[in-house]
Motif scaffolding. Structure first.
Motif, PDB file in Angstrom:
ATOM      1  N   ARG A  90     -31.331  30.123  -8.775  1.00 41.41           N
ATOM      2  CA  ARG A  90     -30.338  31.084  -9.260  1.00 41.41           C
ATOM      3  C   ARG A  90     -29.085  31.045  -8.390  1.00 41.41           C
ATOM      4  O   ARG A  90     -27.959  31.029  -8.895  1.00 41.41           O
ATOM      5  CB  ARG A  90     -30.921  32.490  -9.287  1.00 41.41           C
ATOM      6  N   ASP A  91     -29.276  31.024  -7.065  1.00 42.69           N
ATOM      7  CA  ASP A  91     -28.127  30.961  -6.154  1.00 42.69           C
ATOM      8  C   ASP A  91     -27.349  29.661  -6.340  1.00 42.69           C
ATOM      9  O   ASP A  91     -26.109  29.658  -6.317  1.00 42.69           O
ATOM     10  CB  ASP A  91     -28.586  31.061  -4.700  1.00 42.69           C
ATOM     11  N   LEU A  92     -28.062  28.558  -6.528  1.00 42.37           N
ATOM     12  CA  LEU A  92     -27.395  27.273  -6.703  1.00 42.37           C
ATOM     13  C   LEU A  92     -26.596  27.242  -8.002  1.00 42.37           C
ATOM     14  O   LEU A  92     -25.504  26.667  -8.063  1.00 42.37           O
ATOM     15  CB  LEU A  92     -28.433  26.141  -6.692  1.00 42.37           C
ATOM     16  N   LEU A  93     -27.134  27.875  -9.036  1.00 45.92           N
ATOM     17  CA  LEU A  93     -26.409  27.959 -10.304  1.00 45.92           C
ATOM     18  C   LEU A  93     -25.102  28.736 -10.122  1.00 45.92           C
ATOM     19  O   LEU A  93     -24.033  28.302 -10.579  1.00 45.92           O
ATOM     20  CB  LEU A  93     -27.283  28.637 -11.358  1.00 45.92           C
ATOM     21  N   ILE A  94     -25.181  29.883  -9.448  1.00 42.70           N
ATOM     22  CA  ILE A  94     -23.984  30.688  -9.225  1.00 42.70           C
ATOM     23  C   ILE A  94     -22.968  29.914  -8.385  1.00 42.70           C
ATOM     24  O   ILE A  94     -21.757  29.971  -8.637  1.00 42.70           O
ATOM     25  CB  ILE A  94     -24.367  32.020  -8.557  1.00 42.70           C
ATOM     26  N   GLU A  95     -23.437  29.156  -7.397  1.00 37.94           N
ATOM     27  CA  GLU A  95     -22.526  28.358  -6.571  1.00 37.94           C
ATOM     28  C   GLU A  95     -21.797  27.307  -7.401  1.00 37.94           C
ATOM     29  O   GLU A  95     -20.598  27.059  -7.210  1.00 37.94           O
ATOM     30  CB  GLU A  95     -23.310  27.685  -5.438  1.00 37.94           C
ATOM     31  N   ARG A  96     -22.490  26.694  -8.358  1.00 31.71           N
ATOM     32  CA  ARG A  96     -21.852  25.691  -9.214  1.00 31.71           C
ATOM     33  C   ARG A  96     -20.799  26.325 -10.119  1.00 31.71           C
ATOM     34  O   ARG A  96     -19.707  25.785 -10.310  1.00 31.71           O
ATOM     35  CB  ARG A  96     -22.899  24.976 -10.064  1.00 31.71           C
ATOM     36  N   ILE A  97     -21.149  27.474 -10.706  1.00 28.40           N
ATOM     37  CA  ILE A  97     -20.194  28.163 -11.570  1.00 28.40           C
ATOM     38  C   ILE A  97     -18.959  28.570 -10.764  1.00 28.40           C
ATOM     39  O   ILE A  97     -17.818  28.427 -11.214  1.00 28.40           O
ATOM     40  CB  ILE A  97     -20.849  29.385 -12.239  1.00 28.40           C
ATOM     41  N   LYS A  98     -19.190  29.059  -9.565  1.00 29.75           N
ATOM     42  CA  LYS A  98     -18.087  29.475  -8.690  1.00 29.75           C
ATOM     43  C   LYS A  98     -17.174  28.292  -8.368  1.00 29.75           C
ATOM     44  O   LYS A  98     -15.940  28.400  -8.458  1.00 29.75           O
ATOM     45  CB  LYS A  98     -18.650  30.062  -7.393  1.00 29.75           C
ATOM     46  N   ALA A  99     -17.772  27.160  -8.019  1.00 33.10           N
ATOM     47  CA  ALA A  99     -16.971  25.981  -7.662  1.00 33.10           C
ATOM     48  C   ALA A  99     -16.112  25.531  -8.842  1.00 33.10           C
ATOM     49  O   ALA A  99     -14.944  25.173  -8.665  1.00 33.10           O
ATOM     50  CB  ALA A  99     -17.888  24.844  -7.208  1.00 33.10           C
ATOM     51  N   GLU A 100     -16.679  25.557 -10.051  1.00 42.75           N
ATOM     52  CA  GLU A 100     -15.881  25.145 -11.207  1.00 42.75           C
ATOM     53  C   GLU A 100     -14.773  26.148 -11.497  1.00 42.75           C
ATOM     54  O   GLU A 100     -13.631  25.763 -11.736  1.00 42.75           O
ATOM     55  CB  GLU A 100     -16.764  24.972 -12.439  1.00 42.75           C
ATOM     56  N   ALA A 101     -15.087  27.439 -11.488  1.00 42.25           N
ATOM     57  CA  ALA A 101     -14.078  28.455 -11.789  1.00 42.25           C
ATOM     58  C   ALA A 101     -12.935  28.413 -10.780  1.00 42.25           C
ATOM     59  O   ALA A 101     -11.767  28.607 -11.142  1.00 42.25           O
ATOM     60  CB  ALA A 101     -14.719  29.841 -11.811  1.00 42.25           C
ATOM     61  N   GLU A 102     -13.263  28.157  -9.528  1.00 47.02           N
ATOM     62  CA  GLU A 102     -12.217  28.124  -8.498  1.00 47.02           C
ATOM     63  C   GLU A 102     -11.393  26.844  -8.533  1.00 47.02           C
ATOM     64  O   GLU A 102     -10.375  26.749  -7.849  1.00 47.02           O
ATOM     65  CB  GLU A 102     -12.847  28.321  -7.122  1.00 47.02           C
ATOM     66  N   SER A 103     -11.815  25.870  -9.348  1.00 38.44           N
ATOM     67  CA  SER A 103     -11.054  24.626  -9.473  1.00 38.44           C
ATOM     68  C   SER A 103     -10.132  24.643 -10.688  1.00 38.44           C
ATOM     69  O   SER A 103      -9.413  23.669 -10.932  1.00 38.44           O
ATOM     70  CB  SER A 103     -12.015  23.433  -9.589  1.00 38.44           C
ATOM     71  N   TRP A 104     -10.121  25.740 -11.451  1.00 37.27           N
ATOM     72  CA  TRP A 104      -9.341  25.801 -12.685  1.00 37.27           C
ATOM     73  C   TRP A 104      -7.840  25.636 -12.433  1.00 37.27           C
ATOM     74  O   TRP A 104      -7.295  26.174 -11.458  1.00 37.27           O
ATOM     75  CB  TRP A 104      -9.582  27.129 -13.386  1.00 37.27           C
ATOM     76  N   GLU A 105      -7.189  24.950 -13.346  1.00 31.62           N
ATOM     77  CA  GLU A 105      -5.729  24.818 -13.299  1.00 31.62           C
ATOM     78  C   GLU A 105      -5.062  26.179 -13.478  1.00 31.62           C
ATOM     79  O   GLU A 105      -4.070  26.481 -12.821  1.00 31.62           O
ATOM     80  CB  GLU A 105      -5.266  23.868 -14.408  1.00 31.62           C
ATOM     81  N   ILE A 106      -5.633  27.003 -14.365  1.00 30.26           N
ATOM     82  CA  ILE A 106      -5.154  28.371 -14.561  1.00 30.26           C
ATOM     83  C   ILE A 106      -6.237  29.304 -14.022  1.00 30.26           C
ATOM     84  O   ILE A 106      -7.256  29.536 -14.685  1.00 30.26           O
ATOM     85  CB  ILE A 106      -4.894  28.679 -16.047  1.00 30.26           C
TER      86      ILE A 106
END
Length: 209
Positions: A90-106
């Motif tokens: 569960r923690d690893l899933l949240i970390e992946r989502i966080k990394a993608e969201a923080e890489s957004w152009e917008i």
């Protein structure tokens, strides 16, 4: 993914659930204590049979303690790191989502996990619910913004095995929800798990906006 006991998604049955308890505990436990810490109840006798099996395979170490036995994970076993990772799905899933969201152009104002999965109650049939707060100066039809949402939803589904539902509000719409005392706001204050951007506490402050 079975969110209350994520290891059981890969190691089904009582073996995975017992291993998850031992990882979380980080200290020696009796068999009865292990049974008492399972999110979904199991009989002490069944737990003891699983512990004995894990001891035979060297994954768990049993130490006599009077008439009882204390069980700990064998940190030197070659499987230990894999077990620890599985317990943190569960923690690893949240970390992946966080990394993608923080890489957004917008960048989003906020990305939160909410609903049953945020409460640790969702199972393999539950949706993975994400709430995304869009900046007010970004049009809701901006192709770049929509592509970010679609990509995150698709990736989160692949990473978890659960259908991902993205709920999107503009920052102004969130302020309106707060002002009108909508039930969703109460639920978010209680259960939402911050992933990226502002936290629920900051965003849902009654004085905001």
């Amino acid at each position: 993914m079975h969110f209350p006991e994520p290891m059981s998604s890969v190691v089904p049955g009582l073996h995975g659930r017992v291993l998850a308890v031992l990882v979380r505990a980080g200290q020696p436990l009796t068999g009865r204590a292990v049974a008492g810490l399972l999110p979904t109840p199991a009989s002490p006798s069944g737990v003891h049979r699983v512990l004995d099996d894990l001891v035979r395979n060297g994954v768990v170490i049993a130490t006599p303690a009077g008439r009882a036995r204390l069980y700990t994970l064998n940190r030197e076993h070659v499987a230990y790191q894999a077990i620890e990772q599985l317990a943190r799905l569960r923690d690893l899933l949240i970390e992946r989502i966080k990394a993608e969201a923080e890489s957004w152009e917008i960048p989003a104002n906020a990305v939160w996990l909410f609903g049953s999965t945020a409460r640790g109650q969702g199972d393999a049939d539950s949706d993975l619910d994400l709430l995304v707060v869009r900046p007010d100066d970004v049009d809701d039809g901006d192709p770049r913004w929509l592509d970010q949402l679609d990509t995150l939803s698709a990736h989160a589904s692949l990473w978890s095995g659960n259908a991902c539902e993205v709920v999107e509000y503009s920052a102004q719409e969130v302020r309106d929800l707060v002002r009108h005392g909508e039930r969703l706001v109460t639920e978010l204050r209680l259960d939402a798990v911050p992933i990226a951007g502002s936290s629920p506490r900051q965003t849902l402050n009654r004085k905001a906006g």
